[in-house]
Enzyme design. Structure first.
Site, mmCIF file in Angstrom:
data_model
loop_
_atom_site.group_PDB
_atom_site.id
_atom_site.type_symbol
_atom_site.label_atom_id
_atom_site.label_comp_id
_atom_site.label_asym_id
_atom_site.label_seq_id
_atom_site.Cartn_x
_atom_site.Cartn_y
_atom_site.Cartn_z
ATOM 1 N N MET A 67 0.950 -1.185 -0.055
ATOM 2 C CA MET A 67 0.063 0.009 0.036
ATOM 3 C C MET A 67 0.902 1.203 0.053
ATOM 4 O O MET A 67 1.812 1.315 0.620
ATOM 5 C CB MET A 67 -0.996 -0.062 1.082
ATOM 6 C CG MET A 67 -1.791 -0.936 1.203
ATOM 7 S SD MET A 67 -2.996 -1.158 -0.164
ATOM 8 C CE MET A 67 -2.913 -2.843 -0.564
ATOM 9 N N CYS A 68 0.663 2.197 -0.904
ATOM 10 C CA CYS A 68 1.405 3.349 -1.028
ATOM 11 C C CYS A 68 0.303 4.436 -1.376
ATOM 12 O O CYS A 68 -0.535 4.299 -1.900
ATOM 13 C CB CYS A 68 2.543 3.287 -1.952
ATOM 14 S SG CYS A 68 3.463 1.936 -1.677
ATOM 15 N N THR A 69 0.768 5.885 -1.229
ATOM 16 C CA THR A 69 0.245 7.017 -1.685
ATOM 17 C C THR A 69 1.398 7.821 -2.304
ATOM 18 O O THR A 69 2.308 8.129 -2.096
ATOM 19 C CB THR A 69 -0.228 7.600 -0.584
ATOM 20 O OG1 THR A 69 -1.224 7.015 0.355
ATOM 21 C CG2 THR A 69 -0.943 9.218 -1.031
#
Length: 327
Positions: free
Chosen positions: A1-3
C-alpha cells in the site's frame, strides 16, 4: 500500500512524492543507475537496455530494482501496489521487450524523456507475470508518471489490457483502478478548507464549532480509497511554496497518510507501515529519502560523474534519529 502525489512550486517546478507502505522489510536506499545499462530480466528472454541515468529508491537483488525515481530528463515515476486488479502476460513475445512488473520502473526512467514517450512505446512492452526472487511471487503494480512540465499519467495493466491515462488530480494510491478513484471523488463535493455557512432548521440557527468544519466527512482511515480522497484535498488546498521549500511542504501533505507501525495490521498479523517517503525534484534532478526511523531527509543529486560511471552507486542512509541540541 502506498500514496503518491505531484506538486508544483510557485515557479512551476514539478515534484513527485510517495509513501512506501509495506509489511515486508524492503530495505530500500538511494541508488543511481548510470547511463547505457543492460539488465537481465526475471521474465527471461534477452533482457532490456536503458539509455538515461536516473536516481531513486531500490536494492540490488541480482539486478538493481528501483520502485521510484527521477531521470536526467526530468521524468519521474513511482510503482505502487495494485492487488486484485493487475493482470500480465504469461508468455514471451520475440518481437517485444519482455520484462517483469517490478522492472517496468527501470525501463520507464531509463528510456523515456517525458510523459508523451511512454504512450508511443508501450506497444514495444510485454509485461510478464514473473516473480521477484526476494518475495517469491509476482508483484501486482501500477505506475504514476510525471515530467517537469507538470503532466501526469497513470499506467495500469489489467484484464482489459494496458492503459495509459492522463491523471488530472496528480494523486494515485492502490486498488481499485484509477478511473474508479476519479469517479469516487464525486462523493466528496462538500469538502473545502473554509467553514460551512450557518444554517437554519425551522428558524433555529446553527453554526459550526470553528474552523475546519469544511473538511467534516473527509475519511480518516488507511484504506487506499480514503488516502486518495485526503491526498487530493491536501494537494488542492496546500499553499504554494518556493522550489526550495517544496520537499518540506510535501512532507506535511504526506503526514496525513503516513502509517505508523501497529495501526494497520493484516490478516496474517504482519504490519503495513510507511517504511520511507521519497521526494523527486524534476527541476534539480534530485532524489530525497525520509526513512521511518529517522525523520531526517537525505538527498542524492544526479551528476554527470554519477551518470557516467560503469556501475550503479548505492547510498546507505542512517536509521537512527538524530536531534539538534540547542543551548
Amino acid at each position: 500500500m502506498c500514496t503518491s502525489v505531484t506538486f508544483l512550486s510557485k515557479t512551476g517546478d514539478n515534484f513527485l512524492a510517495r509513501t512506501m507502505d509495506f509489511a515486508f522489510e524492503l530495505d530500500g536506499r538511494p541508488v543511481v543507475i548510470p547511463r547505457r545499462q543492460h539488465f537481465n530480466s526475471d521474465a527471461g528472454g534477452s533482457g532490456y537496455d536503458t539509455q538515461y541515468g536516473f536516481v531513486g529508491a531500490g536494492r540490488n537483488l541480482g539486478n538493481y530494482i528501483l520502485v521510484d525515481g527521477v531521470n536526467e530528463k526530468g521524468l519521474s515515476a513511482a510503482a505502487l501496489y495494485f492487488s486484485g486488479e493487475a493482470s500480465y502476460a504469461t508468455a514471451l513475445q520475440a518481437d517485444k521487450v519482455n520484462i517483469a512488473p517490478h522492472e517496468v520502473l527501470n525501463w520507464l526512467l531509463g528510456n523515456a524523456s517525458d510523459c508523451v514517450e511512454p504512450k508511443a512505446r508501450l506497444e514495444q512492452l510485454n509485461i510478464i507475470d514473473a516473480p521477484v526472487k526476494l518475495l517469491g511471487k509476482s508483484t501486482p503494480l501500477h505506475w504514476i508518471i510525471s515530467d517537469k512540465s507538470g503532466e501526469c499519467y497513470v499506467l495500469e495493466s489489467d484484464h482489459d489490457g494496458m492503459k495509459y491515462m492522463k491523471n488530472p488530480v496528480g494523486v494515485m494510491t492502490n486498488s481499485p483502478d484509477f478511473q474508479w478513484h476519479l469517479k469516487n471523488l464525486s462523493n466528496y463535493t462538500e469538502l473545502k478548507p473554509s467553514p460551512h455557512p450557518a444554517r437554519s432548521y425551522n428558524g433555529y440557527e446553527i453554526t459550526s464549532f470553528g474552523p475546519g468544519s469544511g473538511a467534516l466527512g473527509m475519511p480518516g482511515d488507511y484504506t487506499s480509497v480514503s488516502r486518495f480522497i485526503r491526498t487530493v484535498f491536501m494537494r488542492e488546498y496546500s499553499d504554494e511554496v518556493s522550489t526550495e521549500q517544496t520537499v518540506n511542504e510535501l512532507s506535511h501533505i504526506l503526514n496525513s497518510v503516513e502509517i505508523p507501525k501497529g495501526v494497520k495490521i493484516k490478516q496474517d498479523g504482519s504490519e503495513d507501515y510507511t517504511q520511507y517517503r521519497g521526494y523527486m525534484d524534476m527541476h534539480h534532478l534530485a532524489y530525497y529519502m525520509q526513512p521511518y526511523d529517522n525523520q531526517s531527509i537525505f538527498k542524492v543529486s544526479l551528476t554527470e560523474a554519477l551518470m557516467d560511471q560503469e556501475r550503479p552507486a548505492e547510498f546507505p542512509i542512517t536509521h537512527e534519529q538524530k536531534y539538534e541540541e540547542l543551548g
